[in-house]
Design a protein around this motif. Structure first.
Motif: not given
Ligand code: SAH
Ligand code: F3S
Length: 469
Positions: A299-301, A370-373, A360-365, A332-335
């Motif tokens: 998922q992180m590619k 950020a767009r899909k998960l 900790k995972y933080s969403e980056r614009d 804490g990455f999505p999922g």
């Protein structure tokens, strides 16, 4: 254990009084700049670069904000909601403009592009917004900003060819310096903003890197750290990263070569051989894992599985015994399920890194994640996972550091210990901070290599005695 925004000031005028390489281009001489730097070593290196560029145009370093004609904040956008902090910082810096309206206030670095739109609204007093590929034009942009009254002067264009060839960063006198060998990143890990704010991967020409390393050695530096986001994927024409290292071990005066950060799948057998063959290339590797779960890695590619990462670690350890390793991990990455997290803990326990940078995972614009998960892991859960991982890693680090007791390690002296003027501190080849009493009658200079017998340790520091006979 996660890093916070620590302002470190770069000194663009470290070599005050030297003749400039380039003629002054008509800027008023004697102007003073203060650069406040946030984020990684690459940003610190960029601040030195900006200092060098401005230095050739007659700028000197201001010792503080009060005495600066130009204040630049070199920003970082990689983690946390750093934007808010920068806006906070900017409103604080407004006082200097109130005191002296002619002061130029600029924002540079990774956040420049992101902030450009908000800045006119939220911090209209900012004069200048300059992205990481536009530093060459910094002097002109400063000039322009003095002429334009209203909007900030903005240049955030990314340039796939800019490697800042021919320029010399301004560095403080020291023993350990950075040389950026690669800019940008092509990997596009789904959580990461770097490819968006720093553009495509580019290798700096080997001749440039060699020039900078020789320059460091001539100025008395003993150690260089080569910087790149995936430094081991470095390529310039026919030269790969192993070739580059091979070239640099011949630079007289440099005793130690480090690099950060390699990307796991770009580790070639040739690179491992080169590292093993040269004592100057340090026995320490920062190898970012990010997660121990194959599902998360996908998922992180990231382009490897946990098994492949483990095999690489084993291969490196077989070829370079005693190599120390550190890593980066995101929780804490999505999922991320309890099971995924448990696999990360398990990897940490299996590999036993000397230390780890845990986030900790933080969403980056703008990133894929950020767009899909959906950022669906509860803040409290992220917090607990991080705290537990830090605790586990602390135990592992303590055990690894304790296992050094009784060994004699070669230490490069950094200087006086911050805690006690009677002690000296330095780093081992494998990057462990070491503190030892100043031996009587001798005072080894910063940069000198000395032997220290380790007789105690904490989870981050070795304590010992210098071997003097
Ligand atoms: N290639 C670089 C990565 C730069 S970012 C390197 O390996 O040094 C440094 C670290 O920050 C990454 O390895 C990752 O662990 C962390 N990081 C990056 N983006 C993040 C995000 N959105 N949330 C949490 N941590 C992040
Ligand atoms: Fe970021 Fe991944 Fe590159 S973490 S810097 S996109 S290797």
């Amino acid at each position: 254990m996660s890093t916070s925004l620590n302002p470190n000031q770069a000194d663009p005028n470290a070599h005050n009084g030297e003749s400039n390489d380039m003629p002054s281009m008509g800027l008023r001489p004697g102007r003073r700049v203060f650069i406040e730097t946030y984020g990684c070593q690459m940003n610190l290196a960029d601040s030195e670069l900006m200092g060098g560029i401005l230095g050739t145009r007659g700028y000197t370093a201001a010792p503080n904000h009060d005495e600066a004609d130009v204040i630049l904040i070199n920003t970082c956008a990689v983690r946390e909601r750093a934007e808010e902090r920068v806006f906070g910082r900017l409103s604080h810096l407004l006082q200097y403009k109130h005191a002296r309206p002619e002061v130029i206030l600029g924002v540079t670095g990774c956040m420049a592009e992101r902030l450009r739109e908000d800045i006119t609204e939220r911090a209209p007093y900012v004069d200048l917004v300059v992205g990481p590929d536009a530093y060459r034009r910094l002097p002109e942009l400063i000039e322009e900003s003095q002429e334009v009254e209203a909007d900030p002067v903005v240049d955030v264009k990314l340039d796939r060819d800019e490697t800042y060839a021919g320029l010399s960063p301004r560095r403080q006198a020291g023993i350990s310096g950075w040389v950026t060998v690669q800019r940008g990143c092509d990997k596009f890990c789904t959580f990461c903003i770097v490819p968006f704010v720093r553009g495509r991967e580019r290798g700096v020409a080997p001749s440039e890197i060699l020039r900078q390393c020789r320059d460091l050695a001539e100025r008395g530096y003993k150690e260089v750290t080569l910087l790149g986001q995936t430094v081991n994927s470095y390529r310039h024409e026919d030269t790969d990263f192993a070739d580059l290292l091979e070239m640099l071990v011949d630079v007289d005066g440099l005793e130690r070569i480090r690099f950060t950060s390699p990307y796991p799948t770009d580790f070639t057998p040739k690179l491992i051989e080169t590292m093993a063959a040269h004592k100057k290339i340090c026995n320490y590797l920062h190898l970012p894992l990010q997660s121990g779960s194959d599902r998360m890695l996908e998922q992180m590619k990231r382009l490897y599985t946990s098994g492949e990462f483990m095999e690489l670690v084993e291969r490196i350890r077989e070829n370079i015994p005693d190599i120390a390793m550190s890593t980066d991990i995101i929780v804490g990455f999505p999922g991320e399920s309890d099971e995924d997290y448990a696999q990360t803990v398990e990897m940490l326990e299996k590999i036993r890194f000397d230390f780890a940078y845990l986030f900790k995972y933080s969403e980056r614009d703008g990133t894929f994640a950020a767009r899909k998960l959906e950022d669906d892991i509860d803040e409290e859960v992220k917090h607990q996972r991080l705290a537990a991982l830090i605790e586990r890693q602390e135990e592992i680090s303590s055990e690894i550091f304790a296992a050094q007791v009784g060994k004699t390690k070669e230490v490069m002296v950094v200087g006086e210990s911050k805690r006690d003027a009677n002690d000296l501190c330095g780093r081992t080849d494998d990057f462990k901070m070491t503190v030892f009493p100043r031996p009587e009658g001798i005072s080894p200079a910063p940069g000198e290599l000395v032997d220290v017998r380790v007789d105690d340790a904490t989870s981050h520091t070795l304590l010992g005695q210098m071997v003097t006979e």
